[in-house]
Design a protein around this motif. Sequence first.
Motif, PDB file in Angstrom:
ATOM      1  N   ILE A 130       0.874  -1.301  -0.037  1.00  0.00           N
ATOM      2  CA  ILE A 130      -0.073   0.106   0.129  1.00  0.00           C
ATOM      3  C   ILE A 130       0.860   1.309   0.002  1.00  0.00           C
ATOM      4  O   ILE A 130       0.410   2.429  -0.521  1.00  0.00           O
ATOM      5  CB  ILE A 130      -1.112   0.095   1.058  1.00  0.00           C
ATOM      6  CG1 ILE A 130      -1.908   1.077   0.943  1.00  0.00           C
ATOM      7  CG2 ILE A 130      -0.451   0.250   2.555  1.00  0.00           C
ATOM      8  CD1 ILE A 130      -3.046   0.633  -0.265  1.00  0.00           C
ATOM      9  N   ILE A 131       1.945   1.249   0.443  1.00  0.00           N
ATOM     10  CA  ILE A 131       2.793   2.423   0.600  1.00  0.00           C
ATOM     11  C   ILE A 131       3.114   2.877  -0.887  1.00  0.00           C
ATOM     12  O   ILE A 131       2.706   4.247  -0.758  1.00  0.00           O
ATOM     13  CB  ILE A 131       4.226   2.167   1.157  1.00  0.00           C
ATOM     14  CG1 ILE A 131       4.207   1.702   2.762  1.00  0.00           C
ATOM     15  CG2 ILE A 131       5.189   3.258   1.156  1.00  0.00           C
ATOM     16  CD1 ILE A 131       5.471   1.262   3.352  1.00  0.00           C
ATOM     17  N   SER A 137      -1.025   7.472  -5.958  1.00  0.00           N
ATOM     18  CA  SER A 137      -2.175   8.086  -5.886  1.00  0.00           C
ATOM     19  C   SER A 137      -2.224   9.631  -5.700  1.00  0.00           C
ATOM     20  O   SER A 137      -3.012  10.444  -6.091  1.00  0.00           O
ATOM     21  CB  SER A 137      -3.235   7.404  -5.170  1.00  0.00           C
ATOM     22  OG  SER A 137      -3.318   6.223  -5.504  1.00  0.00           O
ATOM     23  N   TYR A 138      -1.424   9.814  -4.377  1.00  0.00           N
ATOM     24  CA  TYR A 138      -1.569  11.397  -3.844  1.00  0.00           C
ATOM     25  C   TYR A 138      -0.639  12.171  -5.044  1.00  0.00           C
ATOM     26  O   TYR A 138      -1.490  13.549  -5.052  1.00  0.00           O
ATOM     27  CB  TYR A 138      -0.697  11.167  -2.470  1.00  0.00           C
ATOM     28  CG  TYR A 138      -0.681  12.708  -1.990  1.00  0.00           C
ATOM     29  CD1 TYR A 138      -1.991  13.037  -1.340  1.00  0.00           C
ATOM     30  CD2 TYR A 138       0.334  13.360  -1.998  1.00  0.00           C
ATOM     31  CE1 TYR A 138      -1.760  14.428  -0.899  1.00  0.00           C
ATOM     32  CE2 TYR A 138       0.556  14.595  -1.371  1.00  0.00           C
ATOM     33  CZ  TYR A 138      -0.665  15.229  -0.756  1.00  0.00           C
ATOM     34  OH  TYR A 138      -0.830  16.486  -0.097  1.00  0.00           O
ATOM     35  N   ARG A 145      -3.502  14.843 -12.264  1.00  0.00           N
ATOM     36  CA  ARG A 145      -3.602  14.027 -13.375  1.00  0.00           C
ATOM     37  C   ARG A 145      -4.816  12.917 -12.877  1.00  0.00           C
ATOM     38  O   ARG A 145      -4.451  11.826 -12.402  1.00  0.00           O
ATOM     39  CB  ARG A 145      -2.234  13.246 -13.478  1.00  0.00           C
ATOM     40  CG  ARG A 145      -1.032  13.996 -13.996  1.00  0.00           C
ATOM     41  CD  ARG A 145      -1.145  14.643 -15.373  1.00  0.00           C
ATOM     42  NE  ARG A 145      -1.351  13.402 -16.177  1.00  0.00           N
ATOM     43  CZ  ARG A 145      -0.121  12.881 -16.899  1.00  0.00           C
ATOM     44  NH1 ARG A 145       1.056  13.269 -16.553  1.00  0.00           N
ATOM     45  NH2 ARG A 145      -0.433  11.916 -17.742  1.00  0.00           N
ATOM     46  N   PHE A 146      -6.002  13.701 -12.992  1.00  0.00           N
ATOM     47  CA  PHE A 146      -6.967  12.833 -12.301  1.00  0.00           C
ATOM     48  C   PHE A 146      -7.485  11.695 -12.889  1.00  0.00           C
ATOM     49  O   PHE A 146      -8.040  10.624 -12.362  1.00  0.00           O
ATOM     50  CB  PHE A 146      -8.364  13.723 -12.001  1.00  0.00           C
ATOM     51  CG  PHE A 146      -7.982  14.901 -11.141  1.00  0.00           C
ATOM     52  CD1 PHE A 146      -7.694  14.691  -9.796  1.00  0.00           C
ATOM     53  CD2 PHE A 146      -7.958  16.233 -11.595  1.00  0.00           C
ATOM     54  CE1 PHE A 146      -7.211  15.649  -9.078  1.00  0.00           C
ATOM     55  CE2 PHE A 146      -7.421  17.152 -10.720  1.00  0.00           C
ATOM     56  CZ  PHE A 146      -7.337  17.041  -9.495  1.00  0.00           C
ATOM     57  N   ALA A 153      -6.307   4.902  -7.679  1.00  0.00           N
ATOM     58  CA  ALA A 153      -7.208   4.806  -6.661  1.00  0.00           C
ATOM     59  C   ALA A 153      -8.217   3.875  -6.487  1.00  0.00           C
ATOM     60  O   ALA A 153      -8.581   3.333  -5.463  1.00  0.00           O
ATOM     61  CB  ALA A 153      -7.813   6.186  -6.585  1.00  0.00           C
ATOM     62  N   ARG A 154      -8.740   3.155  -7.776  1.00  0.00           N
ATOM     63  CA  ARG A 154      -9.612   2.088  -7.834  1.00  0.00           C
ATOM     64  C   ARG A 154      -8.745   0.695  -7.070  1.00  0.00           C
ATOM     65  O   ARG A 154      -9.508   0.018  -6.770  1.00  0.00           O
ATOM     66  CB  ARG A 154      -9.978   1.840  -9.161  1.00  0.00           C
ATOM     67  CG  ARG A 154     -10.748   2.763  -9.310  1.00  0.00           C
ATOM     68  CD  ARG A 154     -11.783   2.269 -10.748  1.00  0.00           C
ATOM     69  NE  ARG A 154     -12.602   3.406 -11.001  1.00  0.00           N
ATOM     70  CZ  ARG A 154     -12.613   4.123 -12.102  1.00  0.00           C
ATOM     71  NH1 ARG A 154     -11.480   4.299 -12.978  1.00  0.00           N
ATOM     72  NH2 ARG A 154     -13.536   5.146 -12.295  1.00  0.00           N
TER      73      ARG A 154
END
Length: 180
Positions: A130-131, A137-138, A145-146, A153-154
């Motif tokens: 997850i790191i 994602s952040y 860059r959505f 993020a999914r």
Amino acid sequence: MENSAIEKKYNVWIAVLSIAIPVVVAILFFVKLKDFGFDVKPLTFLPPIYATINGITAVVLLLAFWAIKNKKVQLHQNLMKTAIALSVAFLGMYVAYHMTSESTKYGGEGTMRLVYFLILITHIILSIIIIPLVLISYVRALAQRFDRHRKIARITFPIWLYVAITGVIVYLMISPYYIQ
């Protein structure tokens, strides 16, 4: 600065932190401050606190998911920053506890022992995975860059939520065996 340049700027940091954090945590897990002459009391009060932080993180992640689904972007951003801060606080307390206290052995037997170790092993593996996912994602959101942010993020969200929830479950399962 161009958005893709922002991503590239942080890629080295993401790689360094994604490797360094698990390695340092693994090393510090076996380092006891008393072995180096420090007269510190075991921080046995920390596990219920950092387990609670894991639980709060799970709630914050769910609220952040709800916020973005309801187009409350600023609320989503604030909640995600809060989730990251909570995870950093958890990590600090987790390391502090293990540097001052002996590891607690799970005392359950039979099927419950198997369940405990299955949850623990998946929790540990996914907490390492997850790191970089959170950091990528952040940074993608930071770089605006959505499209790319949504893609990762999914994947990030369910794994992070699993890690937060299983952190609480692991604590609840091992808590009867803590030495006070």
